[in-house]
Write an enzyme that holds these catalytic residues in place. Structure first.
Site, PDB file in Angstrom:
ATOM      1  CD  GLU A  59      -2.541   1.391   0.204  1.00  0.00           C
ATOM      2  OE1 GLU A  59      -3.167   0.578  -0.298  1.00  0.00           O
ATOM      3  OE2 GLU A  59      -2.279   2.908  -0.237  1.00  0.00           O
ATOM      4  CG  ASP A  92      -6.688   4.082  -6.924  1.00  0.00           C
ATOM      5  OD1 ASP A  92      -7.452   4.684  -6.381  1.00  0.00           O
ATOM      6  OD2 ASP A  92      -5.474   3.453  -6.795  1.00  0.00           O
ATOM      7  CG  ASP A 152       3.911   2.483  -7.209  1.00  0.00           C
ATOM      8  OD1 ASP A 152       3.528   1.816  -7.903  1.00  0.00           O
ATOM      9  OD2 ASP A 152       3.318   3.543  -6.917  1.00  0.00           O
ATOM     10  CG  ASP A 180     -16.728   0.303  -7.244  1.00  0.00           C
ATOM     11  OD1 ASP A 180     -15.550  -0.050  -7.303  1.00  0.00           O
ATOM     12  OD2 ASP A 180     -17.154   1.285  -7.738  1.00  0.00           O
ATOM     13  CE  LYS A 211     -10.050  13.676 -16.832  1.00  0.00           C
ATOM     14  NZ  LYS A 211      -9.122  14.252 -15.503  1.00  0.00           N
TER      15      LYS A 211
HETATM   16  N1  SAH Z   1      -8.334  -2.731  -1.245  1.00  0.00           N
HETATM   17  C1  SAH Z   1      -8.996  -1.668  -0.401  1.00  0.00           C
HETATM   18  C2  SAH Z   1      -8.477  -0.030  -0.891  1.00  0.00           C
HETATM   19  C3  SAH Z   1      -8.917   0.094  -2.336  1.00  0.00           C
HETATM   20  S1  SAH Z   1      -8.572   1.750  -2.789  1.00  0.00           S
HETATM   21  C4  SAH Z   1     -10.478  -1.713  -0.423  1.00  0.00           C
HETATM   22  O1  SAH Z   1     -11.082  -2.538  -1.077  1.00  0.00           O
HETATM   23  O2  SAH Z   1     -10.955  -1.461   0.677  1.00  0.00           O
HETATM   24  C5  SAH Z   1      -7.116   1.313  -3.778  1.00  0.00           C
HETATM   25  C6  SAH Z   1      -5.828   1.249  -3.080  1.00  0.00           C
HETATM   26  O3  SAH Z   1      -4.714   1.067  -3.908  1.00  0.00           O
HETATM   27  C7  SAH Z   1      -5.574   2.776  -2.464  1.00  0.00           C
HETATM   28  O4  SAH Z   1      -5.373   2.699  -1.096  1.00  0.00           O
HETATM   29  C8  SAH Z   1      -4.280   3.160  -2.984  1.00  0.00           C
HETATM   30  O5  SAH Z   1      -3.431   3.854  -2.352  1.00  0.00           O
HETATM   31  C9  SAH Z   1      -3.694   1.860  -3.474  1.00  0.00           C
HETATM   32  N2  SAH Z   1      -2.647   1.755  -4.691  1.00  0.00           N
HETATM   33  C10 SAH Z   1      -2.904   2.308  -5.834  1.00  0.00           C
HETATM   34  N3  SAH Z   1      -2.106   2.088  -6.858  1.00  0.00           N
HETATM   35  C11 SAH Z   1      -1.049   1.603  -6.093  1.00  0.00           C
HETATM   36  C12 SAH Z   1       0.239   1.024  -6.560  1.00  0.00           C
HETATM   37  N4  SAH Z   1       0.609   1.415  -7.645  1.00  0.00           N
HETATM   38  N5  SAH Z   1       0.888   0.448  -5.372  1.00  0.00           N
HETATM   39  C13 SAH Z   1       0.289   0.427  -4.319  1.00  0.00           C
HETATM   40  N6  SAH Z   1      -0.607   0.618  -3.921  1.00  0.00           N
HETATM   41  C14 SAH Z   1      -1.690   1.472  -4.808  1.00  0.00           C
END
Ligand code: SAH
Length: 213
Positions: free
Chosen positions: A66, A115, A93, A151, A119
């Site tokens: 995360e 996420d 990351d 979702d 776009k």
């Molecule tokens: N899995 C959780 C959070 C979903 S939100 C749930 O379902 O409740 C998506 C999460 O992915 C965010 O907290 C964001 O910080 C993380 N995230 C997005 N891209 C990422 C990346 N490249 N590496 C690590 N974390 C990432």
């Protein structure tokens, strides 16, 4: 996420649960921590899913990555409060995945409510963009699997096409997870979407190159 003034102190208390030098474990996760399989959640958020999943599967070792520290610290605190031994978090990351996991080291990857990056210009940031799927392919063992839940219909449609293009074998696709009998542990985001009456899309994508029927 809002700035949290007490974040450094909280992170300090999570030492040991949030690993400081994740590259040190590359290729050595199971020999260091034990477990019969290694499962990874990418974007673990506040950790509800991973902590509950780890509690139910004490023979498997779980890693959550995360990049948002404010969420990560909550996840780590949860694991510590519940005294879950078979879990660690990384403040990293996903683009750097090959530095944390050796080829074939992972048995399973979870992508929960990633996420959507709506776009077209941003699509390459999606965690199911083919460059990411390629990293996962190398890190997964033969027959290893990615479990995706979202979702977001457009992200799901995109992801199915990317999985197929890279050569993953798709199974148990559903456009309404909660109307099925598939076992499921809810994430924080999922709880919110389900309360709003939104359907949850879900698939399994296998690294499998054998004859199907
Ligand atoms: N899995 C959780 C959070 C979903 S939100 C749930 O379902 O409740 C998506 C999460 O992915 C965010 O907290 C964001 O910080 C993380 N995230 C997005 N891209 C990422 C990346 N490249 N590496 C690590 N974390 C990432």
């Amino acid at each position: 996420m809002r700035k949290k003034p007490n974040l450094p102190a909280r992170l300090e208390r999570c030492k040991g649960m949030i690993l400081e030098d994740p590259t040190a474990y590359c290729g050595k996760w199971l020999s260091t921590f034990g477990g019969k399989e290694l499962h990874l959640e990418i974007g673990a958020g506040k950790g509800k899913f991973l902590v509950e999943t780890a509690k139910e599967n004490s023979d498997i070792f779980f890693v959550g990555i995360e990049r948002e520290e404010g969420a990560l610290v909550i996840a780590a605190e949860k694991a510590i409060a519940e005294d879950v031994q078979n879990i660690r978090f990384l403040d990293v990351d996903a683009v750097n995945l090959p530095t944390f996991f050796a080829d074939g080291e992972l048995d399973r990857i979870y992508l929960n409510f990633s996420d959507p990056w709506p776009k077209k210009k941003q699509w390459k940031r999606r965690l199911t963009y083919r460059t990411f799927l390629d990293l996962y392919w190398n890190a997964l063992c033969e027959n290893g699997v990615i479990f995706q839940k979202t979702d977001n219909m457009r992200l799901f449609e995109f992801s199915l096409n990317e999985f197929a293009a890279v050569g993953y074998l798709l199974k148990n696709i559903t456009f309404d997870l909660h109307a099925t009998d598939l076992p499921n542990i809810m994430t924080e985001y999922e709880t919110r979407f389900v309360e709003q009456g939104m359907p949850i899309y879900r698939t399994e994508a296998y690294k499998q190159k054998t004859k199907l029927i």
